[in-house]
Design a protein around this motif. Structure first.
Motif, PDB file in Angstrom:
ATOM      1  N   GLY A 449      -6.539   7.147   4.276  1.00  0.00           N
ATOM      2  CA  GLY A 449      -7.807   6.454   4.121  1.00  0.00           C
ATOM      3  C   GLY A 449      -8.244   6.221   2.696  1.00  0.00           C
ATOM      4  N   ILE A 450      -7.541   6.787   1.716  1.00  0.00           N
ATOM      5  CA  ILE A 450      -7.925   6.587   0.324  1.00  0.00           C
ATOM      6  C   ILE A 450      -7.839   5.108  -0.055  1.00  0.00           C
ATOM      7  CG2 ILE A 450      -5.608   7.050  -0.560  1.00  0.00           C
ATOM      8  CD1 ILE A 450      -6.862   8.293  -3.034  1.00  0.00           C
ATOM      9  N   GLN A 451      -7.032   4.322   0.676  1.00  0.00           N
ATOM     10  CA  GLN A 451      -6.914   2.898   0.386  1.00  0.00           C
ATOM     11  C   GLN A 451      -8.216   2.153   0.659  1.00  0.00           C
ATOM     12  OE1 GLN A 451      -5.358   4.550   2.800  1.00  0.00           O
ATOM     13  NE2 GLN A 451      -5.258   3.384   4.697  1.00  0.00           N
ATOM     14  N   LYS A 452      -9.067   2.710   1.492  1.00  0.00           N
ATOM     15  CA  LYS A 452     -10.398   2.135   1.703  1.00  0.00           C
ATOM     16  C   LYS A 452     -11.343   2.571   0.591  1.00  0.00           C
ATOM     17  CE  LYS A 452     -14.308   2.137   4.944  1.00  0.00           C
ATOM     18  NZ  LYS A 452     -14.859   2.734   6.178  1.00  0.00           N
ATOM     19  N   THR A 453     -11.230   3.817   0.178  1.00  0.00           N
ATOM     20  CA  THR A 453     -12.098   4.377  -0.863  1.00  0.00           C
ATOM     21  C   THR A 453     -11.767   3.793  -2.233  1.00  0.00           C
ATOM     22  OG1 THR A 453     -12.064   6.406   0.454  1.00  0.00           O
ATOM     23  CG2 THR A 453     -13.013   6.539  -1.750  1.00  0.00           C
ATOM     24  N   TYR A 454     -10.473   3.619  -2.480  1.00  0.00           N
ATOM     25  CA  TYR A 454     -10.006   2.993  -3.723  1.00  0.00           C
ATOM     26  C   TYR A 454      -9.104   1.814  -3.354  1.00  0.00           C
ATOM     27  CZ  TYR A 454     -11.918   6.835  -6.433  1.00  0.00           C
ATOM     28  OH  TYR A 454     -12.772   7.735  -7.025  1.00  0.00           O
ATOM     29  N   PRO A 455      -9.690   0.647  -3.102  1.00  0.00           N
ATOM     30  CA  PRO A 455      -8.899  -0.491  -2.616  1.00  0.00           C
ATOM     31  C   PRO A 455      -7.939  -1.078  -3.641  1.00  0.00           C
ATOM     32  CG  PRO A 455     -11.199  -1.118  -2.932  1.00  0.00           C
ATOM     33  CD  PRO A 455     -11.135   0.365  -3.100  1.00  0.00           C
ATOM     34  N   ASN A 456      -7.913  -0.528  -4.866  1.00  0.00           N
ATOM     35  CA  ASN A 456      -6.872  -0.935  -5.814  1.00  0.00           C
ATOM     36  C   ASN A 456      -5.534  -0.320  -5.443  1.00  0.00           C
ATOM     37  OD1 ASN A 456      -8.096   1.584  -6.596  1.00  0.00           O
ATOM     38  ND2 ASN A 456      -7.057   1.471  -8.569  1.00  0.00           N
ATOM     39  N   ILE A 457      -5.538   0.659  -4.526  1.00  0.00           N
ATOM     40  CA  ILE A 457      -4.277   1.154  -3.956  1.00  0.00           C
ATOM     41  C   ILE A 457      -3.869   0.189  -2.849  1.00  0.00           C
ATOM     42  CG2 ILE A 457      -3.070   3.068  -2.871  1.00  0.00           C
ATOM     43  CD1 ILE A 457      -5.303   4.917  -3.837  1.00  0.00           C
ATOM     44  N   LEU A 458      -2.813  -0.561  -3.078  1.00  0.00           N
ATOM     45  CA  LEU A 458      -2.422  -1.593  -2.118  1.00  0.00           C
ATOM     46  C   LEU A 458      -1.294  -1.167  -1.192  1.00  0.00           C
ATOM     47  CD1 LEU A 458      -2.659  -4.842  -4.300  1.00  0.00           C
ATOM     48  CD2 LEU A 458      -4.294  -3.963  -2.630  1.00  0.00           C
ATOM     49  N   ASN A 459      -0.590  -0.097  -1.548  1.00  0.00           N
ATOM     50  CA  ASN A 459       0.535   0.267  -0.690  1.00  0.00           C
ATOM     51  C   ASN A 459       0.935   1.724  -0.872  1.00  0.00           C
ATOM     52  OD1 ASN A 459       2.198  -0.502   1.361  1.00  0.00           O
ATOM     53  ND2 ASN A 459       3.369  -1.980   0.184  1.00  0.00           N
ATOM     54  N   PHE A 460       1.624   2.236   0.147  1.00  0.00           N
ATOM     55  CA  PHE A 460       2.143   3.598   0.178  1.00  0.00           C
ATOM     56  C   PHE A 460       3.540   3.564   0.789  1.00  0.00           C
ATOM     57  CE2 PHE A 460      -2.380   3.617   0.815  1.00  0.00           C
ATOM     58  CZ  PHE A 460      -2.880   4.724   0.142  1.00  0.00           C
ATOM     59  N   GLU A 461       4.391   4.462   0.347  1.00  0.00           N
ATOM     60  CA  GLU A 461       5.660   4.602   1.052  1.00  0.00           C
ATOM     61  C   GLU A 461       5.432   5.552   2.223  1.00  0.00           C
ATOM     62  OE1 GLU A 461      10.421   4.910   0.105  1.00  0.00           O
ATOM     63  OE2 GLU A 461       9.046   6.028  -1.150  1.00  0.00           O
ATOM     64  N   GLY A 462       5.974   6.776   2.181  1.00  0.00           N
ATOM     65  CA  GLY A 462       5.829   7.643   3.346  1.00  0.00           C
ATOM     66  C   GLY A 462       6.451   7.024   4.573  1.00  0.00           C
ATOM     67  N   VAL A 463       7.546   6.283   4.350  1.00  0.00           N
ATOM     68  CA  VAL A 463       8.248   5.605   5.437  1.00  0.00           C
ATOM     69  C   VAL A 463       9.709   5.502   5.023  1.00  0.00           C
ATOM     70  CG1 VAL A 463       7.858   3.263   4.517  1.00  0.00           C
ATOM     71  CG2 VAL A 463       8.186   3.572   6.965  1.00  0.00           C
ATOM     72  N   LYS A 464      10.607   5.553   5.989  1.00  0.00           N
ATOM     73  CA  LYS A 464      12.046   5.455   5.691  1.00  0.00           C
ATOM     74  C   LYS A 464      12.422   3.979   5.674  1.00  0.00           C
ATOM     75  CE  LYS A 464      16.391   7.779   6.977  1.00  0.00           C
ATOM     76  NZ  LYS A 464      16.561   8.541   5.732  1.00  0.00           N
ATOM     77  N   GLY A 465      12.207   3.365   4.528  1.00  0.00           N
ATOM     78  CA  GLY A 465      12.283   1.916   4.424  1.00  0.00           C
ATOM     79  C   GLY A 465      13.679   1.374   4.171  1.00  0.00           C
ATOM     80  N   LEU A 466      13.717   0.086   3.824  1.00  0.00           N
ATOM     81  CA  LEU A 466      14.978  -0.633   3.678  1.00  0.00           C
ATOM     82  C   LEU A 466      15.866  -0.025   2.596  1.00  0.00           C
ATOM     83  CD1 LEU A 466      16.377  -3.235   4.807  1.00  0.00           C
ATOM     84  CD2 LEU A 466      15.507  -4.405   2.789  1.00  0.00           C
ATOM     85  N   GLU A 467      15.251   0.600   1.574  1.00  0.00           N
ATOM     86  CA  GLU A 467      16.076   1.164   0.498  1.00  0.00           C
ATOM     87  C   GLU A 467      17.062   2.191   1.027  1.00  0.00           C
ATOM     88  OE1 GLU A 467      14.088   4.623  -1.895  1.00  0.00           O
ATOM     89  OE2 GLU A 467      12.590   3.060  -1.688  1.00  0.00           O
ATOM     90  N   ASN A 468      16.706   2.861   2.140  1.00  0.00           N
ATOM     91  CA  ASN A 468      17.614   3.851   2.727  1.00  0.00           C
ATOM     92  C   ASN A 468      18.827   3.207   3.379  1.00  0.00           C
ATOM     93  OD1 ASN A 468      16.319   6.779   2.743  1.00  0.00           O
ATOM     94  ND2 ASN A 468      14.660   5.305   2.975  1.00  0.00           N
ATOM     95  N   ASN A 469      18.737   1.925   3.730  1.00  0.00           N
ATOM     96  CA  ASN A 469      19.857   1.231   4.385  1.00  0.00           C
ATOM     97  C   ASN A 469      21.110   1.207   3.530  1.00  0.00           C
ATOM     98  OD1 ASN A 469      18.496  -1.450   6.465  1.00  0.00           O
ATOM     99  ND2 ASN A 469      18.153   0.728   6.485  1.00  0.00           N
ATOM    100  N   LYS A 470      20.929   1.319   2.228  1.00  0.00           N
ATOM    101  CA  LYS A 470      22.079   1.180   1.337  1.00  0.00           C
ATOM    102  C   LYS A 470      23.139   2.259   1.586  1.00  0.00           C
ATOM    103  CE  LYS A 470      21.243  -0.037  -2.971  1.00  0.00           C
ATOM    104  NZ  LYS A 470      20.698  -0.337  -4.307  1.00  0.00           N
ATOM    105  N   TRP A 471      22.708   3.409   2.126  1.00  0.00           N
ATOM    106  CA  TRP A 471      23.636   4.538   2.211  1.00  0.00           C
ATOM    107  C   TRP A 471      23.627   5.247   3.558  1.00  0.00           C
ATOM    108  CZ3 TRP A 471      19.808   4.824  -1.873  1.00  0.00           C
ATOM    109  CH2 TRP A 471      20.236   4.206  -3.061  1.00  0.00           C
ATOM    110  N   THR A 472      22.965   4.720   4.559  1.00  0.00           N
ATOM    111  CA  THR A 472      22.788   5.485   5.811  1.00  0.00           C
ATOM    112  C   THR A 472      23.348   4.714   7.011  1.00  0.00           C
ATOM    113  OG1 THR A 472      20.545   4.570   5.972  1.00  0.00           O
ATOM    114  CG2 THR A 472      20.781   6.760   4.993  1.00  0.00           C
ATOM    115  N   PRO A 473      24.685   4.652   7.144  1.00  0.00           N
ATOM    116  CA  PRO A 473      25.260   3.872   8.256  1.00  0.00           C
ATOM    117  C   PRO A 473      24.959   4.451   9.626  1.00  0.00           C
ATOM    118  CG  PRO A 473      26.945   5.172   7.132  1.00  0.00           C
ATOM    119  CD  PRO A 473      25.703   5.279   6.301  1.00  0.00           C
ATOM    120  N   ASN A 474      24.593   5.721   9.700  1.00  0.00           N
ATOM    121  CA  ASN A 474      24.334   6.341  11.004  1.00  0.00           C
ATOM    122  C   ASN A 474      22.883   6.216  11.446  1.00  0.00           C
ATOM    123  OD1 ASN A 474      27.046   7.236  11.265  1.00  0.00           O
ATOM    124  ND2 ASN A 474      26.611   8.989   9.950  1.00  0.00           N
ATOM    125  N   ASP A 475      22.017   5.735  10.571  1.00  0.00           N
ATOM    126  CA  ASP A 475      20.617   5.537  10.959  1.00  0.00           C
ATOM    127  C   ASP A 475      20.484   4.327  11.879  1.00  0.00           C
ATOM    128  OD1 ASP A 475      19.800   7.673   9.503  1.00  0.00           O
ATOM    129  OD2 ASP A 475      18.832   6.541   7.904  1.00  0.00           O
TER     130      ASP A 475
END
Length: 659
Positions: A449-475
Motif C-alpha cells: 500500500g505504500i504506492q498509494k501513500t507515495y505515488p512516486n513509487i510506480l512499481n515493485f518486483e516481488g514476483v518471479k518475472g521474465l528475467e528468471n526465464n533466462k536460466w530456468t527451463p524447468n519453471d
C-alpha cells in the motif's frame, strides 16, 4: 452502609459483565460475509461467507515488552459500529476511482488498545490500534489462521539461498506450490499473498496492508496442521556486506523484538479477500482501500510510462558500427529507439556506475551527454542502484542526480522486509518525492500500500518475472503467468518485465543469456501489457529485436500503463485469464492461457451500447503450436452485442486495442 453495599454490587455486576464471554457480530453491507468475534480469555474471530466457513476461531494478540500481551484476558470497555460508503480518486492505478463501502466495528479494550474490524462485500480485515503515551517495544504479534477442512493452497515458499541460515533474507520470487494445508513444508516459511481454495468455487487470498515501521508477515504451519501461524523477522542489530556480488546487507545478529516504535499508532491490516468466482480476484482494490492516502500534495510531475530496458537482452544490439555494451553509443541507440516509438523512458541498469558507489561513473558511459541527448528526444533516464549503495547517502545521491536531470531510480537487492528495511523504503520514497524522482523497487518484498501513500513509487518486483526465464527451463512460466493476476497482483503493481520478441513452445524452450526467449507465444507476451499492472512497465527485449518486429512493437507502444476502468472478463486460477481496461475512450484487452490450448469467448458487452468500435486484434497464428512467434493481426468492427470465439494456442494469448 446500605448505599455503599448496593454501589459495590452494581460495580461488581458491571465488571463481571465486561469480563465474561462475549460474542459480537459484524456483517458485510450485502450480508453475505459475517465476522463473529469471541472475547473470552483470548480474542478470536470466525469468518463465514453465506453457509461456508472461511476461517474457524483464530486468535489475535500483540506482545509488548515485559510480557504484556494485548489480547490475553481482555476486557472490553466499549464498542462502536459504523457504516462507510464513499469513493476516492486513485491516480496511477488500474481505475480512476475506487468505491469504498464497508461496515466497521471498533472494540476498545482495557490496557490502552483497540481492534478495528471491517467487513466489505469482498472480504474482511482487522488491525490493532495502540494508544500508549510512551514508546513501546513489540516482541511479537500473533496472527492465527485456522480452517475447518484440509483445503488446497497456492503458497509461495521462501526458496532462496542468498543466506540459507536466515530465511527472512529473500528475493520474494517463488512459484506457487499447490498443496493441502496439512502438507505445508515443515519448518519452512511462506510469504504473502497466498490463496486457499474452498469448495463451491470460493477462494480466499490472504494479504496485509499499511505495513509501516513494522516487519512483513510470514506464515508457517501450526502444530495441529489445520492452519497457519505468524512469523516475523526480528529487528536487525548487526549487519555485514554479502549476498550476490556483495550487494546485500546480511544480518549477523537480530534483537529479541520486532520493532521499537511509537506508543500511539496503527498496526498493519490483516486481510482476507473472499471470492465467489476467480475473475473477481483479478480486479480487487482491497490493499488500495486500506492504505494511507498520499503524502505528496503535488503529483503533477509523476509520469507513468514504458521503459526500454537493457539488462534482460544483455545489451545485445547488432547491425551497428560500434561495439554494443555498457557504453554511451549503445545507450544513445536505446534512446533513439525509445524516442522513435514514443517509449517514455530508458533505464541504465547495473554497470553504468561503480556498483558500490554510484557517485562514481563507468568511464565508458557519459551520463551527462546521455541525459542531454535523451531530453532533446523527449525521453527520460532512470538509473539502477543497489539499495546498499543508495542507502550510504540517500539525500546526496538524489539531490545530485535530480539536478543532472535524472527522472528516477530502480532500486535493487532490498531482499528483506524487517522493520528496519521497511522504514528505509519509506525514507527512500519520501526523499525521492522531495527531489521529484520516480521509484521502481526491484529485488523487493510485495507491495503493501505504500504506492498509494507515495505515488512516486510506480512499481515493485516481488514476483518471479521474465528475467528468471533466462536460466530456468524447468519453471512452468505460463502456469505462473495465469496464477499471479489472482494472487500477487492483488497486492499491487508487478515489475515482471514482459516483452520478449523471441518466443518458444514448451518443447523448444532453451535458456539463453544474450538471446533470451520467453515460454509461450508472441500473443501471450503482447497480452501481458494489459493484464499485468505496472505503471512503469518494462520492454525487456532489445531495440534490434523490436525493430525487427515493428508490428508488435507498434502495438505495445500504444498500450498505456495506467487506466480509468478495469473489467475482469473471465478466468480460472492457474488456467487462463481475460481482462480489459479502458483509458479515456479506448479499451485494451488481454487474455492468456497456460500450456493447455483452449477456446475462450470474448463478450464485448463492456462497450458503450449503440456505438461501433474498431478492434485491432493480435491472436495466435494457426501454427503457433509449433512456432510460438506465429500470430495473426486483423482489424474488425465490433459493438456491445458482439461475442467472438478465439482459440488460444498452448501457452498462448490474445491482445486487442478497441476504439
Amino acid at each position: 452502609m446500605k448505599k455503599i453495599f448496593i454501589l459495590f454490587c452494581f460495580v461488581f455486576v458491571n465488571l463481571s459483565f465486561s469480563q465474561k464471554k462475549q460474542d459480537l457480530i459484524l456483517k458485510s453491507p450485502n450480508g453475505k460475509i459475517e465476522i463473529k468475534i469471541l472475547v473470552n480469555d483470548k480474542i478470536s474471530w470466525t469468518i463465514s461467507h453465506e453457509k461456508d466457513l472461511i476461517l474457524t476461531p483464530s486468535e489475535m494478540s500483540v506482545t509488548l515488552d515485559e510480557n504484556v500481551i494485548l489480547g490475553k484476558d481482555p476486557v472490553v470497555l466499549n464498542s462502536k459500529k459504523e457504516s462507510v460508503d464513499n469513493s476516492f480518486e486513485s491516480p496511477f492505478y488500474k481505475k480512476k476511482s475506487i468505491q469504498n463501502k464497508y461496515n466497521q466495528l471498533t472494540l476498545n479494550f482495557k490496557n490502552d488498545f483497540s481492534i478495528e474490524y471491517r467487513a466489505f462485500d469482498d472480504g474482511v480485515a482487522y488491525r490493532f490500534i495502540i494508544k500508549k503515551k510512551k514508546d513501546i517495544t513489540v516482541k511479537n504479534e500473533e496472527v492465527i489462521l485456522n480452517f475447518d477442512s484440509d483445503y488446497n493452497t497456492l503458497m509461495p515458499y521462501v526458496r532462496d539461498l542468498r543466506n540459507p541460515k536466515d530465511p527472512y533474507i529473500s528475493s520474494f520470487e517463488s512459484h506457487y506450490e499447490n498443496k493441502k494445508i496439512s502438507e505445508f513444508a515443515k519448518d519452512t516459511l511462506a510469504f504473502l499473498p497466498f490463496l486457499i481454495d474452498y469448495k463451491n468455487h470460493k477462494k480466499a487470498v490472504f494479504l496485509e496492508a499499511n505495513v509501516e515501521d513494522y516487519p512483513g508477515l510470514f506464515v508457517t504451519n501450526n502444530k495441529s496442521k489445520s492452519g497457519f501461524e505468524s512469523r516475523f523477522s526480528k529487528y536487525p542489530v548487526k549487519e555485514t556486506n554479502g549476498g550476490f556480488n556483495n550487494l546485500n546487507k546480511l544480518i549477523t545478529e537480530r534483537a529479541d523484538y520486532l520493532v521499537k516504535t511509537k506508543g500511539t499508532r496503527n498496526f498493519p491490516w490483516r486481510i482476507i479477500v473472499i471470492s465467489e468466482n476467480d475473475a473477481e480476484l483479478a480486479n480487487n482494490d482491497m490493499v488500495q482501500k486500506l492504505s494511507e492516502p498520499s503524502k505528496i500534495k503535488d503529483i503533477s510531475w509523476i509520469k507513468p510510462g514504458k521503459v526500454a530496458w537493457d539488462w534482460w537482452n544483455d545489451w545485445n544490439i547488432y547491425n551497428v558500427d560500434f561495439k554494443a555494451g555498457i557504453n554511451t553509443q549503445t545507450y544513445k541507440y536505446y534512446i533513439d529507439f525509445a524516442s522513435k516509438n514514443k517509449v517514455e523512458y530508458v533505464v541504465l541498469d547495473e554497470g553504468w556506475s561503480v556498483e558500490t558507489d554510484i557517485m562514481k561513473h563507468n568511464p565508458n558511459v557519459d551520463l551527462e551527454a546521455l541525459i542531454a541527448y535523451a531530453k532533446e528526444r523527449n525521453v527520460g533516464i532512470i538509473l539502477w542502484s543497489s539499495w546498499m549503495a543508495l542507502n550510504e547517502n540517500i539525500e546526496g545521491i538524489f539531490e545530485n542526480y535530480s539536478k543532472l536531470g535524472i527522472k528516477g531510480f530502480k532500486v535493487d537487492f532490498i531482499d528483506r522486509d524487517d522493520a528496519k528495511m521497511v522504514n528505509s523504503v519509506y525514507t527512500i520514497a519520501e526523499k525521492a518525492a522531495k527531489y521529484k524522482l520516480l521509484l521502481d523497487f526491484h529485488g523487493m518484498y510485495k507491495p503493501t500500500g505504500i504506492q498509494k501513500t507515495y505515488p512516486n513509487i510506480l512499481n515493485f518486483e516481488g514476483v518471479k518475472g521474465l528475467e528468471n526465464n533466462k536460466w530456468t527451463p524447468n519453471d512452468d512460466v505460463p502456469l505462473y503467468d495465469c496464477t499471479i493476476p489472482f494472487i500477487r497482483m492483488m497486492a499491487g503493481p508487478m515489475d515482471y518485465t514482459p516483452g520478449a520478441m523471441r518466443n518458444a513452445t514448451k518443447t523448444e524452450f532453451k535458456p539463453s543469456n544474450s538471446n533470451p526467449v520467453s515460454q509461450g507465444t508472441r500473443c501471450h507476451q503482447l497480452a501481458l501489457y494489459t493484464i499485468f499492472e505496472a505503471p512503469l512497465q518494462m520492454m525487456a527485449d532489445s531495440p534490434t529485436a523490436y525493430m525487427k518486429e515493428q508490428e508488435s512493437t507498434d502495438f505495445i507502444a500504444k498500450i498505456p500503463t495506467t487506466f480509468d476502468e478495469t473489467v475482469a472478463l473471465d478466468g480460472e486460477v492457474g488456467k487462463f485469464v481475460a481482462i480489459t481496461r479502458r483509458k479515456a475512450n479506448i479499451w485494451y484487452l488481454g487474455a492468456i492461457t497456460n500450456w493447455d490450448s483452449r477456446e475462450i469467448t470474448i463478450d464485448f458487452s463492456f462497450l458503450e451500447k449503440g456505438k461501433k468500435f474498431q478492434a485491432e486484434i493480435f491472436s495466435d497464428g494457426i501454427n503457433a503450436d509449433k512456432s510460438a512467434v506465429d500470430y495473426k493481426r486483423e482489424i474488425i468492427t465490433v459493438d456491445s452485442t458482439t461475442k467472438l470465439k478465439y482459440r488460444l494456442a498452448s501457452g498462448g494469448g490474445l491482445a486487442m486495442i478497441i476504439k
